[in-house]
Scaffold this motif. Structure first.
Motif: not given
Ligand code: MN
Ligand code: MN
Ligand code: ZN
Ligand code: ZN
Lengths: 157, 157
Positions: A75-83
């Motif tokens: 699985v990819w864990k992302f931070d797209f900047g929405d907290g």
DNA sequence: CTCTTAGTGGAAATGGTTTTCATTATTAAT
DNA sequence: ATTAATAATGAAAACCATTTCCACTAAGAG
């Protein structure tokens, strides 16, 4: 009460066992949700989708399983900047290697697969060179473009 | 007590005023720290470095200023996966366009500038094509490689 | 200098994620 | 099937980076 397992248990079961993990109802449920989704789900998103069918599975288990899946490279864990962190199955049936366009206005995420071949070539070259020069064993990469979607670009005074 | 401003106020002052912001002691102090650092600082890091010289500046101001700087495009805000945002001045005196190698073991960050020309070319091409196809006004991009530094690779089980 | 209001700090609130711990369920061994 | 060892779990509490609130301060236009 729902103690009956799906007859067809996908290949992840073996993968889990191979890594020394037990195969549990919760993990099955979470992978089921992930594999059926084309989106970038948060832990809570997943919880909400698991809950109707498996009301006994807690949010804590979702987080723990996602950690394992991320470590296992499934699985990819992302931070797209929405907290909140967002997760996406890597080897989803038809899902291929892709990257993201992120709207800084509304946080819309677009998957794109254009230029993947050219990118792969450059990335391979960079990876070889960088791993030697900096003594790094490189395992993955991300490329993200930031900007504004048409809707957000308009309403920007 | 420290009410005297540095005689030489860098160009940011004009930039701030141009955007309709006031030029304050806190903002000066924060930019001073950012411009002198080669690292990827967290809000608290910055607070700790500002504090000895300007004990009246609070952490809240650091966060607010970093938000503005990020919006103005003067500062990069990163998530390297250690639970806090990290910031880096974009137009630092000698700092050039670069990307990052991130160790999943110890969170060590390496700046690299190799292949920037080739990357720029590909990125430009992608940007043109993607912004048309998906109706996105692209403003920036990041590329990050993940893996393990030599130290962490050794001590892995 | 005066006035308007953007900016500020400290405390409190927020909210996503992690920790704790007693209980449960999986697995391997019997 | 039973049992034993222990990994996994859920609920509640803790954690902690970041945001919000609000009374107060100071930048800067006039
Ligand atoms: Mn995606
Ligand atoms: Mn950097
Ligand atoms: Zn948008
Ligand atoms: Zn490392």
């Amino acid at each position: 009460m729902p103690g009956i397992r799906l007859s067809t248990s996908p290949w992840w079961q073996a993968r889990f066992r191979g890594c020394g993990y037990r195969w549990t109802l919760g993990r099955e449920a979470i992978l089921e949700v992930l594999s059926k989704s084309e989106e970038h789900l948060s832990a809570e998103d997943i919880y909400l989708r698991v809950h109707p069918k498996y009301p006994n599975i807690g949010l804590t288990t979702i987080y723990r399983t996602l950690d394992i899946l991320t470590d296992m490279g499934l699985v990819w864990k992302f931070d797209f900047g929405d907290g909140r962190a967002r997760y996406e199955l890597i080897e989803g049936s038809k899902k291929m290697h892709h990257h993201h366009l992120i709207c800084k206005g509304c946080n819309r995420i677009v998957d794109y697969t254009e230029f993947i071949e050219e990118e792969k070539e450059l990335v391979k070259k960079m990876q070889n060179s960088l791993s030697k020069k900096y003594n790094f064993k490189i395992t993955s990469h991300i490329i993200q473009f930031y900007g504004f979607c048409s809707k957000c670009d308009k309403q920007k005074d």
